[in-house]
Write an enzyme that holds these catalytic residues in place. Structure first.
Site, PDB file in Angstrom:
ATOM      1  N   SER A 108       0.820  -1.207   0.000  1.00 41.57           N
ATOM      2  CA  SER A 108       0.000   0.000   0.000  1.00 41.57           C
ATOM      3  C   SER A 108       0.853   1.256   0.000  1.00 41.57           C
ATOM      4  CB  SER A 108      -0.972   0.002   1.179  1.00 41.57           C
ATOM      5  OG  SER A 108      -0.401  -0.616   2.298  1.00 41.57           O
TER       6      SER A 108
ATOM      7  N   GLU B  51      -6.829  -1.619  -6.822  1.00 50.17           N
ATOM      8  CA  GLU B  51      -6.105  -0.663  -7.662  1.00 50.17           C
ATOM      9  C   GLU B  51      -5.074  -1.424  -8.497  1.00 50.17           C
ATOM     10  OE1 GLU B  51      -6.520   3.403  -5.051  1.00 50.17           O
ATOM     11  OE2 GLU B  51      -5.020   1.955  -4.399  1.00 50.17           O
TER      12      GLU B  51
ATOM     13  N   ASN C 160      -6.349   5.778  -0.957  1.00 50.43           N
ATOM     14  CA  ASN C 160      -5.722   6.223   0.291  1.00 50.43           C
ATOM     15  C   ASN C 160      -5.311   7.693   0.242  1.00 50.43           C
ATOM     16  OD1 ASN C 160      -6.139   3.876   1.650  1.00 50.43           O
ATOM     17  ND2 ASN C 160      -4.136   3.002   1.165  1.00 50.43           N
TER      18      ASN C 160
HETATM   19  N1  LIG Z   1      -3.370  -4.789   6.498  1.00 48.00           N
HETATM   20  C1  LIG Z   1      -3.967  -3.942   5.660  1.00 48.00           C
HETATM   21  O1  LIG Z   1      -4.973  -3.282   5.987  1.00 48.00           O
HETATM   22  C2  LIG Z   1      -3.438  -3.805   4.244  1.00 48.00           C
HETATM   23  C3  LIG Z   1      -4.273  -3.291   3.236  1.00 48.00           C
HETATM   24  C4  LIG Z   1      -3.793  -3.217   1.922  1.00 48.00           C
HETATM   25  C5  LIG Z   1      -2.490  -3.619   1.640  1.00 48.00           C
HETATM   26  N2  LIG Z   1      -1.695  -4.109   2.641  1.00 48.00           N
HETATM   27  C6  LIG Z   1      -0.339  -4.551   2.285  1.00 48.00           C
HETATM   28  O2  LIG Z   1      -0.355  -5.966   2.211  1.00 48.00           O
HETATM   29  C7  LIG Z   1       0.928  -6.485   2.595  1.00 48.00           C
HETATM   30  C8  LIG Z   1       0.746  -7.494   3.716  1.00 48.00           C
HETATM   31  O3  LIG Z   1       0.099  -6.863   4.795  1.00 48.00           O
HETATM   32  P1  LIG Z   1      -0.604  -7.728   5.959  1.00 48.00           P
HETATM   33  O4  LIG Z   1      -1.339  -6.744   6.785  1.00 48.00           O
HETATM   34  O5  LIG Z   1      -1.295  -8.909   5.350  1.00 48.00           O
HETATM   35  O6  LIG Z   1       0.704  -8.228   6.746  1.00 48.00           O
HETATM   36  P2  LIG Z   1       0.816  -9.396   7.848  1.00 48.00           P
HETATM   37  O7  LIG Z   1       1.897  -8.964   8.762  1.00 48.00           O
HETATM   38  O8  LIG Z   1      -0.520  -9.735   8.410  1.00 48.00           O
HETATM   39  O9  LIG Z   1       1.326 -10.679   7.010  1.00 48.00           O
HETATM   40  C9  LIG Z   1       2.573 -10.717   6.365  1.00 48.00           C
HETATM   41  C10 LIG Z   1       2.974 -12.184   6.211  1.00 48.00           C
HETATM   42  O10 LIG Z   1       4.133 -12.233   5.374  1.00 48.00           O
HETATM   43  C11 LIG Z   1       4.939 -13.309   5.839  1.00 48.00           C
HETATM   44  N3  LIG Z   1       6.313 -13.102   5.339  1.00 48.00           N
HETATM   45  C12 LIG Z   1       7.193 -12.156   5.729  1.00 48.00           C
HETATM   46  N4  LIG Z   1       8.314 -12.265   4.975  1.00 48.00           N
HETATM   47  C13 LIG Z   1       8.112 -13.295   4.109  1.00 48.00           C
HETATM   48  C14 LIG Z   1       8.899 -13.865   3.073  1.00 48.00           C
HETATM   49  N5  LIG Z   1      10.118 -13.399   2.770  1.00 48.00           N
HETATM   50  N6  LIG Z   1       8.381 -14.901   2.360  1.00 48.00           N
HETATM   51  C15 LIG Z   1       7.134 -15.376   2.641  1.00 48.00           C
HETATM   52  N7  LIG Z   1       6.344 -14.875   3.622  1.00 48.00           N
HETATM   53  C16 LIG Z   1       6.842 -13.832   4.337  1.00 48.00           C
HETATM   54  C17 LIG Z   1       4.824 -13.261   7.358  1.00 48.00           C
HETATM   55  O11 LIG Z   1       5.151 -14.517   7.938  1.00 48.00           O
HETATM   56  C18 LIG Z   1       3.341 -12.891   7.530  1.00 48.00           C
HETATM   57  O12 LIG Z   1       2.530 -14.041   7.697  1.00 48.00           O
HETATM   58  C19 LIG Z   1       1.774  -5.261   2.981  1.00 48.00           C
HETATM   59  O13 LIG Z   1       2.537  -4.872   1.864  1.00 48.00           O
HETATM   60  C20 LIG Z   1       0.723  -4.199   3.307  1.00 48.00           C
HETATM   61  O14 LIG Z   1       1.174  -2.874   3.094  1.00 48.00           O
HETATM   62  C21 LIG Z   1      -2.141  -4.221   3.929  1.00 48.00           C
END
Ligand SMILES: NC(=O)c1ccc[n+]([C@@H]2O[C@H](COP(=O)([O-])OP(=O)(O)OC[C@H]3O[C@@H](n4cnc5c(N)ncnc54)[C@H](O)[C@@H]3O)[C@@H](O)[C@H]2O)c1
Length: 316
Positions: free
Chosen positions: A134, A167, A206
């Protein structure tokens, strides 16, 4: 006489990218994999943490069980969708034979870049590589792969099983054909594409959200209106489902603070820095619903009790 060759009309209903890998089984990745499985596609969900994969499976099953109980889905549909998901703790295996990779790992640029070069080495040539980030624009990640024309942003919203918007973001090198395929893919998985022809930090939704938040804070800090009344104006005059302060409390004051801090670090523009109210709340651990106190105060069941009169700056 031989018939003149006919122009063929492209079959826009043909499924785009039928085999998908989602990397990162956290809050976003699990539900993105669920959306893709519901569209009839095979999806490999990969994470380095086995417990994240277990949680993702439990979450998806739980959500789909309750949809079955409400009659919104049949047990057969649930089982078929679940059966299309493969859970894997080996990223290279998961991406080795797919058309599209969607990265949804932790929001750290160095982690994402390392992952993209690993994926690039393990995937078939021509595999489309995308990120759900994001805050990072495609150009900051695409340079980690050999052919940046194969990279685009696919930004889902939380909770991905529910929110309609995705998006579709072009980096400066993204192949235009990839953008039209990406748009069609988003439609085929039942979502509404919003196309960014050029990348910009924060993308569309956003940025608009932030502009509304900034204005709400400006009105509050200027003493023009209360938290309650600014939220009320957004709900009752503009039709927003909740006001900007209610939303900040829901998503977490810390998330808003850290996002602004990152944007300020990137731009150096004081307009992008966190406001004194948000900084004050963050510094005092008043993070919104999760801590029972933010712009509003909540009881232990999470029910709003009224404005937080101890909020930093409230007595200015
Ligand atoms: N949470 C939100 O509201 C939201 C909304 C839109 C976009 N995003 C984006 O989505 C992405 C993930 O966010 P999230 O909230 O799901 O995070 P999260 O912390 O809930 O999950 C991330 C996962 O990635 C795994 N991980 C970390 N490094 C890794 C690797 N090298 N290989 C494989 N797995 C790996 C971790 O074990 C974890 O389970 C981010 O880029 C975030 O900016 C988040």
């Amino acid at each position: 006489m031989a018939a003149a060759p006919q122009e063929t009309t492209p079959d826009t209903s043909a499924p785009v990218w039928t085999r998908v890998a989602v990397i990162g089984a956290g809050a976003m990745g699990a539900q993105i994999a669920g959306v893709i499985a519901l569209s009839g596609r095979e999806v490999a969900l990969a994470d380095t943490a086995r417990d994240a994969l277990d949680r993702a499976g439990t979450t998806l099953r739980g959500r789909w069980d309750s949809r079955v109980a409400k009659g919104a889905m049949t047990a057969a549909e649930r089982d078929a969708a679940y059966g299309r998901i493969t859970f894997s703790d080996n990223v290279s295996d998961a991406v080795s034979d797919v058309d599209l990779v969607i990265e949804a790992v932790v929001e750290k640029l160095d982690v994402k870049r390392d992952l993209f070069s690993q994926v690039d080495g393990a995937a078939r040539p021509g595999t489309v590589i995308s990120s759900n980030s994001s805050s990072f624009v495609p150009s900051s990640m695409a340079e980690a792969i050999a052919d940046p024309t194969r990279f685009l942003g696919l930004h889902f919203f939380n909770p991905a099983l529910v929110m309609k918007c995705v998006e579709v973001i072009a980096g400066p090198q993204t192949d235009p054909q990839l953008m039209s395929d990406g748009t069609r893919f988003v439609e085929q998985i039942g979502k509404e594409p919003v196309v960014l022809r050029k990348e910009i930090n924060g993308f569309v939704a956003n940025r608009i959200l932030n502009a509304v938040r900034d204005e709400a804070i400006y009105l509050l800090e200027g003493g023009y209106a209360s938290v309650t009344d600014i939220d009320r104006a957004c709900r009752t005059a503009l039709g927003y489902p909740m006001g900007p302060f209610e939303l900040m409390d829901l998503t977490g004051v810390d998330i808003g603070y850290l996002t602004k801090k990152a944007r300020y670090a990137a731009s150096g523009d004081p307009k992008d820095a966190p406001s004194r109210t948000v900084s004050g709340l963050f510094d005092t651990g008043q993070l919104g619903r999760k801590s029972g106190r933010g712009f509003y105060v909540y009881d232990d069941k999470g029910v709003k009790q009224g404005e937080n009169t101890d909020r930093p700056g409230a007595s200015d």
